[in-house]
Write a protein that holds these residues in place. Sequence first.
Motif, PDB file in Angstrom:
ATOM      1  N   HIS A   1     -33.643 -28.655  -5.600  1.00 49.00           N
ATOM      2  CA  HIS A   1     -34.323 -28.727  -6.895  1.00 49.00           C
ATOM      3  C   HIS A   1     -35.789 -28.313  -6.806  1.00 49.00           C
ATOM      4  CE1 HIS A   1     -31.009 -30.356  -9.132  1.00 49.00           C
ATOM      5  NE2 HIS A   1     -30.863 -31.364  -8.306  1.00 49.00           N
ATOM      6  N   ARG A   2     -36.304 -28.195  -5.604  1.00 54.05           N
ATOM      7  CA  ARG A   2     -37.696 -27.753  -5.449  1.00 54.05           C
ATOM      8  C   ARG A   2     -37.789 -26.239  -5.355  1.00 54.05           C
ATOM      9  NH1 ARG A   2     -36.594 -32.457  -3.487  1.00 54.05           N
ATOM     10  NH2 ARG A   2     -38.061 -34.201  -3.574  1.00 54.05           N
ATOM     11  N   ALA A   3     -36.813 -25.621  -4.739  1.00 46.32           N
ATOM     12  CA  ALA A   3     -36.760 -24.159  -4.649  1.00 46.32           C
ATOM     13  C   ALA A   3     -35.308 -23.730  -4.793  1.00 46.32           C
ATOM     14  CB  ALA A   3     -37.352 -23.686  -3.327  1.00 46.32           C
ATOM     15  N   PRO A   4     -34.734 -23.885  -5.979  1.00 45.74           N
ATOM     16  CA  PRO A   4     -33.287 -23.669  -6.144  1.00 45.74           C
ATOM     17  C   PRO A   4     -32.833 -22.264  -5.805  1.00 45.74           C
ATOM     18  CG  PRO A   4     -34.372 -23.942  -8.269  1.00 45.74           C
ATOM     19  CD  PRO A   4     -35.367 -24.316  -7.228  1.00 45.74           C
ATOM     20  N   VAL A   5     -33.568 -21.253  -6.233  1.00 44.02           N
ATOM     21  CA  VAL A   5     -33.145 -19.872  -5.971  1.00 44.02           C
ATOM     22  C   VAL A   5     -33.207 -19.557  -4.483  1.00 44.02           C
ATOM     23  CG1 VAL A   5     -33.665 -17.453  -6.438  1.00 44.02           C
ATOM     24  CG2 VAL A   5     -33.817 -19.130  -8.278  1.00 44.02           C
ATOM     25  N   LYS A   6     -34.266 -19.978  -3.814  1.00 38.92           N
ATOM     26  CA  LYS A   6     -34.399 -19.711  -2.383  1.00 38.92           C
ATOM     27  C   LYS A   6     -33.305 -20.423  -1.586  1.00 38.92           C
ATOM     28  CE  LYS A   6     -39.409 -18.932  -2.453  1.00 38.92           C
ATOM     29  NZ  LYS A   6     -40.720 -19.401  -1.964  1.00 38.92           N
ATOM     30  N   VAL A   7     -33.037 -21.669  -1.949  1.00 36.77           N
ATOM     31  CA  VAL A   7     -31.984 -22.413  -1.249  1.00 36.77           C
ATOM     32  C   VAL A   7     -30.638 -21.747  -1.480  1.00 36.77           C
ATOM     33  CG1 VAL A   7     -30.735 -24.599  -1.174  1.00 36.77           C
ATOM     34  CG2 VAL A   7     -33.232 -24.596  -1.250  1.00 36.77           C
ATOM     35  N   PHE A   8     -30.378 -21.331  -2.703  1.00 39.45           N
ATOM     36  CA  PHE A   8     -29.113 -20.671  -3.024  1.00 39.45           C
ATOM     37  C   PHE A   8     -28.962 -19.370  -2.232  1.00 39.45           C
ATOM     38  CE2 PHE A   8     -26.984 -17.445  -5.672  1.00 39.45           C
ATOM     39  CZ  PHE A   8     -25.701 -17.988  -5.690  1.00 39.45           C
ATOM     40  N   ALA A   9     -29.998 -18.554  -2.223  1.00 40.37           N
ATOM     41  CA  ALA A   9     -29.937 -17.285  -1.482  1.00 40.37           C
ATOM     42  C   ALA A   9     -29.760 -17.527   0.011  1.00 40.37           C
ATOM     43  CB  ALA A   9     -31.204 -16.473  -1.741  1.00 40.37           C
ATOM     44  N   GLY A  10     -30.461 -18.528   0.540  1.00 44.86           N
ATOM     45  CA  GLY A  10     -30.330 -18.836   1.954  1.00 44.86           C
ATOM     46  C   GLY A  10     -28.937 -19.298   2.336  1.00 44.86           C
ATOM     47  N   LEU A  11     -28.325 -20.079   1.458  1.00 46.73           N
ATOM     48  CA  LEU A  11     -26.980 -20.578   1.760  1.00 46.73           C
ATOM     49  C   LEU A  11     -25.916 -19.495   1.590  1.00 46.73           C
ATOM     50  CD1 LEU A  11     -27.215 -24.160   0.254  1.00 46.73           C
ATOM     51  CD2 LEU A  11     -27.175 -23.499   2.659  1.00 46.73           C
ATOM     52  N   LEU A  12     -26.139 -18.531   0.701  1.00 45.05           N
ATOM     53  CA  LEU A  12     -25.244 -17.375   0.646  1.00 45.05           C
ATOM     54  C   LEU A  12     -25.313 -16.576   1.952  1.00 45.05           C
ATOM     55  CD1 LEU A  12     -25.399 -15.684  -2.896  1.00 45.05           C
ATOM     56  CD2 LEU A  12     -23.469 -16.831  -1.804  1.00 45.05           C
ATOM     57  N   LEU A  13     -26.539 -16.402   2.449  1.00 47.02           N
ATOM     58  CA  LEU A  13     -26.698 -15.718   3.732  1.00 47.02           C
ATOM     59  C   LEU A  13     -26.062 -16.531   4.852  1.00 47.02           C
ATOM     60  CD1 LEU A  13     -27.949 -13.375   5.330  1.00 47.02           C
ATOM     61  CD2 LEU A  13     -30.061 -14.725   5.485  1.00 47.02           C
ATOM     62  N   HIS A  14     -26.229 -17.848   4.801  1.00 45.96           N
ATOM     63  CA  HIS A  14     -25.613 -18.737   5.785  1.00 45.96           C
ATOM     64  C   HIS A  14     -24.091 -18.581   5.760  1.00 45.96           C
ATOM     65  CE1 HIS A  14     -23.772 -22.680   6.798  1.00 45.96           C
ATOM     66  NE2 HIS A  14     -24.676 -22.702   7.776  1.00 45.96           N
TER      67      HIS A  14
ATOM     68  N   LEU B   1     -24.500 -16.863 -10.500  1.00 45.69           N
ATOM     69  CA  LEU B   1     -23.051 -17.070 -10.566  1.00 45.69           C
ATOM     70  C   LEU B   1     -22.300 -15.788 -10.192  1.00 45.69           C
ATOM     71  CD1 LEU B   1     -20.490 -18.619 -11.346  1.00 45.69           C
ATOM     72  CD2 LEU B   1     -20.926 -17.966 -13.737  1.00 45.69           C
ATOM     73  N   ILE B   2     -22.694 -14.670 -10.767  1.00 41.62           N
ATOM     74  CA  ILE B   2     -22.023 -13.399 -10.465  1.00 41.62           C
ATOM     75  C   ILE B   2     -22.164 -13.055  -8.990  1.00 41.62           C
ATOM     76  CG2 ILE B   2     -22.056 -10.925 -10.941  1.00 41.62           C
ATOM     77  CD1 ILE B   2     -22.962 -11.636 -13.802  1.00 41.62           C
ATOM     78  N   THR B   3     -23.370 -13.285  -8.453  1.00 43.35           N
ATOM     79  CA  THR B   3     -23.596 -13.006  -7.026  1.00 43.35           C
ATOM     80  C   THR B   3     -22.725 -13.900  -6.153  1.00 43.35           C
ATOM     81  OG1 THR B   3     -25.879 -12.398  -7.550  1.00 43.35           O
ATOM     82  CG2 THR B   3     -25.359 -12.862  -5.239  1.00 43.35           C
ATOM     83  N   ALA B   4     -22.615 -15.174  -6.533  1.00 37.04           N
ATOM     84  CA  ALA B   4     -21.825 -16.115  -5.734  1.00 37.04           C
ATOM     85  C   ALA B   4     -20.341 -15.750  -5.724  1.00 37.04           C
ATOM     86  CB  ALA B   4     -22.012 -17.537  -6.266  1.00 37.04           C
ATOM     87  N   VAL B   5     -19.863 -15.144  -6.819  1.00 30.06           N
ATOM     88  CA  VAL B   5     -18.458 -14.723  -6.868  1.00 30.06           C
ATOM     89  C   VAL B   5     -18.249 -13.421  -6.107  1.00 30.06           C
ATOM     90  CG1 VAL B   5     -16.586 -13.992  -8.395  1.00 30.06           C
ATOM     91  CG2 VAL B   5     -18.033 -15.924  -9.036  1.00 30.06           C
ATOM     92  N   ALA B   6     -19.173 -12.461  -6.294  1.00 27.24           N
ATOM     93  CA  ALA B   6     -18.975 -11.118  -5.723  1.00 27.24           C
ATOM     94  C   ALA B   6     -19.278 -11.052  -4.231  1.00 27.24           C
ATOM     95  CB  ALA B   6     -19.856 -10.112  -6.474  1.00 27.24           C
TER      96      ALA B   6
ATOM     97  N   GLY C   1     -12.060 -18.505  -6.448  1.00 28.39           N
ATOM     98  CA  GLY C   1     -13.506 -18.655  -6.249  1.00 28.39           C
ATOM     99  C   GLY C   1     -14.271 -18.704  -7.564  1.00 28.39           C
ATOM    100  N   ALA C   2     -13.842 -17.871  -8.526  1.00 29.71           N
ATOM    101  CA  ALA C   2     -14.519 -17.866  -9.816  1.00 29.71           C
ATOM    102  C   ALA C   2     -14.372 -19.201 -10.533  1.00 29.71           C
ATOM    103  CB  ALA C   2     -13.974 -16.728 -10.681  1.00 29.71           C
ATOM    104  N   VAL C   3     -13.194 -19.826 -10.398  1.00 25.71           N
ATOM    105  CA  VAL C   3     -12.977 -21.125 -11.036  1.00 25.71           C
ATOM    106  C   VAL C   3     -13.890 -22.177 -10.427  1.00 25.71           C
ATOM    107  CG1 VAL C   3     -11.327 -23.008 -11.342  1.00 25.71           C
ATOM    108  CG2 VAL C   3     -10.621 -20.640 -11.759  1.00 25.71           C
ATOM    109  N   TRP C   4     -13.925 -22.236  -9.090  1.00 26.58           N
ATOM    110  CA  TRP C   4     -14.769 -23.235  -8.429  1.00 26.58           C
ATOM    111  C   TRP C   4     -16.251 -22.999  -8.721  1.00 26.58           C
ATOM    112  CZ3 TRP C   4     -13.466 -27.705  -6.187  1.00 26.58           C
ATOM    113  CH2 TRP C   4     -12.131 -27.887  -5.816  1.00 26.58           C
ATOM    114  N   LEU C   5     -16.682 -21.763  -8.555  1.00 25.58           N
ATOM    115  CA  LEU C   5     -18.096 -21.466  -8.774  1.00 25.58           C
ATOM    116  C   LEU C   5     -18.465 -21.605 -10.251  1.00 25.58           C
ATOM    117  CD1 LEU C   5     -18.280 -18.406  -6.379  1.00 25.58           C
ATOM    118  CD2 LEU C   5     -19.476 -20.579  -6.059  1.00 25.58           C
ATOM    119  N   GLY C   6     -17.561 -21.180 -11.132  1.00 31.54           N
ATOM    120  CA  GLY C   6     -17.830 -21.354 -12.560  1.00 31.54           C
ATOM    121  C   GLY C   6     -17.928 -22.814 -12.947  1.00 31.54           C
ATOM    122  N   GLY C   7     -17.114 -23.656 -12.334  1.00 28.05           N
ATOM    123  CA  GLY C   7     -17.197 -25.087 -12.606  1.00 28.05           C
ATOM    124  C   GLY C   7     -18.522 -25.675 -12.162  1.00 28.05           C
TER     125      GLY C   7
END
Length: 406
Positions: free
Chosen positions: A74-87, A136-141, A163-169
């Motif tokens: 919640h302090r850096a949501p976009v950075k954390v999200f991008a980092g975990l996609l890379l992870h 969301l689109i990035t997380a699915v693709a 994946g779209a169902v889980w991520l969309g939820g």
Amino acid sequence: MVQKLSMSKVARSGPAGVNRSPGFTRADFAVVLLAFALELASFFPATSGSLSGVLAVAAFVYVAIGFIPLFWRHRAPVKVFAGLLLHQAIFVVFLTPAYFNFSEVYRVPYMPITTVLVALAAVASDRPLRQSLTALITAVAFPVLITSRGRPFDEDLWFIGTGAVWLGGAWAFGRFVARNRLRINSLEEERRRAEAAIAQERAHIAAELHDIVSHAVTVMMLHAAGGRRVIDTDPQRAAQALEVIESVGTEATQELARLLRLLKPHDATADEQQQSPLPTLSDIHGLIEPVRSAGVQVDVKASGEAGKLDPSVGHAAYRVVQESLTNISKHAGSGTNALVDLRWEPRTLTLNISDDGGGRPENHLDGTSGYGLLGLKERVEVAGGSIEWGPRDKGFFLSAHLPSSP
């Protein structure tokens, strides 16, 4: 006096305004631990046949490390999200056996997903709609691209759909949280505004009470003191003093009753029937006569063509004269010469009230809280005017400027 409440500004980091404390809460730990438990529930069954030994331990440690950034979601949501996609991508590429063997049709048995779901929910909660939809689109693709290994996408429709169902939820849950937070913030803002309005109204009533009670009590005490001194030698003057005390006390009681009616709940009809009009500048003679009879010589002077005053401005002018005469009676006392000078200009009424300080104040009236002048300053400023006061020669002066219309 009114101390205006400053509205606390909520830090805006998304659609709902998020104000996070620097430390971690129990909810943060609970969410991370629950997400980790759910991840392990899929990790062990999915990797039991493909990972073993040191590689299995390394995979477990690597997956566990991915949950640490969630504390900052919640302090850096976009950075954390991008980092975990890379992870997630690094796990698939380097910890999936035979990933680079493109000669075989091979499906990736496992990839970390819970961390991405939680991070995506945080982005949806704390960031605007456009950013969260992009996430969301990035997380699915992105997982589809790294796991397809060159296969046509129509072979992965089940994987893409699941994946779209889980991520969309997860995204929808984050937007739901954002909407609720926005509503809570809106309700809190309304509460703060209501509290500020209540505080302002209380201060207004306090100022009214001060003006009414202070003036009435001062006049009554002066007449009581004068009547006591002459009751044996001049009973007729003492009786006149008692009449003034009765008159002023009756007027103060009526004013207090009017204020008390303001505090009672009632409908609009009762409001119109019960509330008496506020005193205005035309009512100042009712203030002057009791002060004159107490021994203060008050002269009234007017110049210029009288203009029109709004009701609130006229009431403020009345209170200026009232407070000034009250202070003169208190601090200068009988024998004082006072002047109330009304100067009408095209769009301004100037009230100059002064005394020569030549009276004999009663010792028990010396003390003052200073509340009256400060409350008067606020009353005049609210009416759109300005006011100043201070000592002059042996006496005291007060000058107020109020808006008027031709």
